[in-house]
Design a protein around this motif. Structure first.
Motif, PDB file in Angstrom:
ATOM      1  N   MET A 189      70.231 -15.594   4.411  1.00 18.90           N
ATOM      2  CA  MET A 189      71.511 -16.191   4.146  1.00 18.90           C
ATOM      3  C   MET A 189      72.459 -15.014   3.552  1.00 18.90           C
ATOM      4  N   VAL A 190      71.867 -14.292   2.646  1.00 21.12           N
ATOM      5  CA  VAL A 190      72.901 -13.419   1.862  1.00 21.12           C
ATOM      6  C   VAL A 190      73.373 -12.291   2.972  1.00 21.12           C
ATOM      7  N   ARG A 191      72.447 -12.041   4.012  1.00 23.22           N
ATOM      8  CA  ARG A 191      72.955 -10.865   4.774  1.00 23.22           C
ATOM      9  C   ARG A 191      74.410 -11.444   5.653  1.00 23.22           C
ATOM     10  N   LEU A 192      74.500 -12.814   5.789  1.00 16.92           N
ATOM     11  CA  LEU A 192      75.810 -13.020   6.326  1.00 16.92           C
ATOM     12  C   LEU A 192      76.860 -13.226   5.366  1.00 16.92           C
ATOM     13  N   GLY A 193      76.886 -12.732   3.978  1.00 19.87           N
ATOM     14  CA  GLY A 193      77.833 -12.530   3.248  1.00 19.87           C
ATOM     15  C   GLY A 193      77.950 -13.648   2.046  1.00 19.87           C
TER      16      GLY A 193
END
Lengths: 283, 261
Positions: free
Chosen positions: B223-227
């Motif tokens: 999730m964090v990778r997507l911003g």
């Protein structure tokens, strides 16, 4: 002695079995792979080759290795400089000591990914810092705060600072205060007492902190990954990509083995310079 | 300490605490933000909390994390406690090497454990699933249990065991009636440590779980990778809040009883 030997190994055998099967053998296997030949589509051809090591030290990856060592080292030193006075303050804060220590434990136990995410909110192009600076008219374009070596080092410091604080705190807390009094009775000022008594006596804590901060800092891939989207690389990123993307296990294995050697060396240095009671500072 | 030094240290430490907590504070604040995009404040809402609890991915990831942590804790606690007893009681050939071996998981980079296990699984053609993460999780937690129990044992009065034996208890009975109750707080502390490490472990799970089996940290990563997004803000806030409560409650209680350093 013989009976002891049997009983000791009876109690130890389950854990030794587990560690041998799932830690020692896999790591030795990695060592073997690093000397094999890379075939088509990532196949492992069992012919001796040092290609992976030549690649690891080629200009492309050598740069990544040096930059990882350099960033991790800077971050570790910053952690040390911040952690020592901080731990010293907590250890000397009387009845507040426990509560303050627990306030360090919260970030220590909160997942690294979440704590890095918190900085993304602050530092990205539409992030809090850039918004404030633009609203106040200091800058016109958002600053690339996260995409720089400085941002990566900040991430490393934020991620691993608690690792440095805790062992240093323990060693300061265990310090026998009578030595400090003796030093002052003998006429040494506070600075001299600190340099000649406190610092040497808390050295095991510093050494333990240095190791358990530097090792994760040099091998972590999520800081560069989340902050720079893979534009800046550390050793961990190369290992991950070698195994999961490029199917070049040999390269990933060689770099893992180099990391492993670094860790074993630092562990040996630590065991050499500290007594048995200091070892628990590592945990 | 001189008052001036103390004042300086106090201000410095305050800054360090702010450094720790300000970023976390922003996550919490933005979890109540009405806006779906970015970090502009548009109003207070609890909407994201509601939608999070209907996220089935999140629920299964949480269940997977708990499952792994429980299995890991059971195995490491038993293995680690037995090892601690051996190292405390006996002197034997190879003890130094065994101790060294137990310190390796404490300092080894998790990525090395992860890729080494992945390589072994790969060569054995094993298909990855939830249970393929267990060996790695246990391997890195055994040592922590062992060290915590060992610390407890070293403050342990062995004359109590001798007394039990003198009074006719056999070794088995001595262990369960005398030794075990006395080291139990250490065993529990070790188990808690193993549980927390497993729950928090990302890298080993990332490499050794099957493609469909997320744990909470692996899900957070994806999730964090997507911003920046409201879902991550809310999820992070909940995790931070749980950490805060657990650390303060468990920590204060254990400290009061002097069981954990």
């Amino acid at each position: 002695m013989r009976k002891n030997f049997e009983k000791a190994y009876l109690l130890l055998s389950p854990s030794l079995f587990w560690l041998t099967l799932f830690l020692v053998i896999p790591v030795l296997f990695i060592a073997v792979i690093s000397f094999t030949t890379n075939g088509d589509f990532g196949a492992i051809i069992y012919e001796f080759s040092t290609d992976a090591y030549s690649a690891a030290f080629s200009s492309l990856y050598a740069k990544v290795i040096w930059q990882s060592i350099w960033w991790a080292l800077i971050a570790t030193i910053v952690c040390l400089v911040v952690a020592y006075p901080f731990a010293y303050f907590i250890a000397n804060s009387g009845k507040w000591k426990n509560l303050l220590l627990l306030l360090v434990m919260v970030p220590f136990w909160t997942n690294l990914l979440i704590r890095l995410y918190a900085w993304i909110i602050l530092m990205n192009n539409q992030g809090v810092i850039n918004n404030v600076l633009m609203d106040w008219g200091f800058i016109k374009e958002p600053l690339a705060l996260m995409y720089s070596p400085g941002g990566v080092i900040l991430g490393l410091v934020y991620g691993f600072l608690p690792f440095m604080i805790l062992p240093i705190y323990s060693s300061i807390e265990q310090l026998d205060k009578t030595y400090l009094e003796a030093s002052e009775d003998l006429g040494a000022g506070p600075v001299r007492t600190f340099l000649h008594v406190t610092l040497p006596l808390t050295f095991p804590g510093i050494l333990a902190g240095f190791i358990i901060t530097f090792v994760p800092a040099i091998s972590v891939f999520v800081v560069t990954d989340l902050f720079t989207g893979g534009k800046l690389l550390m050793v961990g990123n190369v290992i991950r990509d070698a195994f999961l993307v490029e199917m070049n296990w040999q390269l990933g294995a060689a770099l893992s083995l180099l990391l492993m050697i670094l860790v074993l060396l630092s562990l040996m240095i630590f065991m050499r310079f500290t007594s048995r009671k200091d070892r628990k500072l590592l945990v | 300490m001189r008052p001036r030094t103390k004042k300086l240290l106090f201000s410095f430490s305050l800054l360090v605490f702010l450094f720790f907590y300000i970023p976390i504070l922003f996550v919490v604040i933005y979890s109540f933000n009405d806006s779906k995009l970015g970090t502009v404040w548009t109003g207070f809402t609890l909407e994201w909390y509601g939608s999070l609890f209907q996220n089935s991915q999140l629920i299964s990831a949480t269940m997977n994390s708990l499952y792994l942590a429980v299995i890991t804790t059971i195995i490491s606690t038993i293995l680690g406690t037995l090892a601690a007893l051996a190292l405390h009681r006996y002197t034997f050939i190879g003890k130094k090497s065994v101790e060294f071996l137990f310190y390796i998981p404490v300092v080894i980079p998790d990525i090395v454990v992860a890729v080494a296990l992945l390589a072994i699984y790969g060569i054995l053609n094993m298909s990855l699933g939830l249970n393929t993460a267990v060996p790695g999780h246990v391997a890195i937690t055994i040592s922590y249990v062992m060290l915590v129990v060992l610390a407890r044992l070293s403050s342990f009065d062995s004359s109590l065991e001798e007394a039990a034996k003198d009074l006719g208890a056999n070794e088995w009975k001595t262990f369960w009636k005398v030794t075990f109750p006395l080291i139990l707080p250490g065993v529990i502390a070790g188990a808690l440590l193993a549980f927390t490490i497993s729950l928090d472990e990302f890298v080993i799970s990332f490499f050794t779980l099957g493609p469909g089996d997320n744990t909470l940290p692996v899900l957070v990563y994806s999730m964090v990778r997507l911003g920046v997004s409201p879902e991550v803000n809310v999820l992070s806030t909940i995790i931070i809040a749980i950490m805060f409560i657990v650390v303060l409650v468990v920590g204060l209680r254990m400290r009061k009883r002097g069981e954990v350093k």
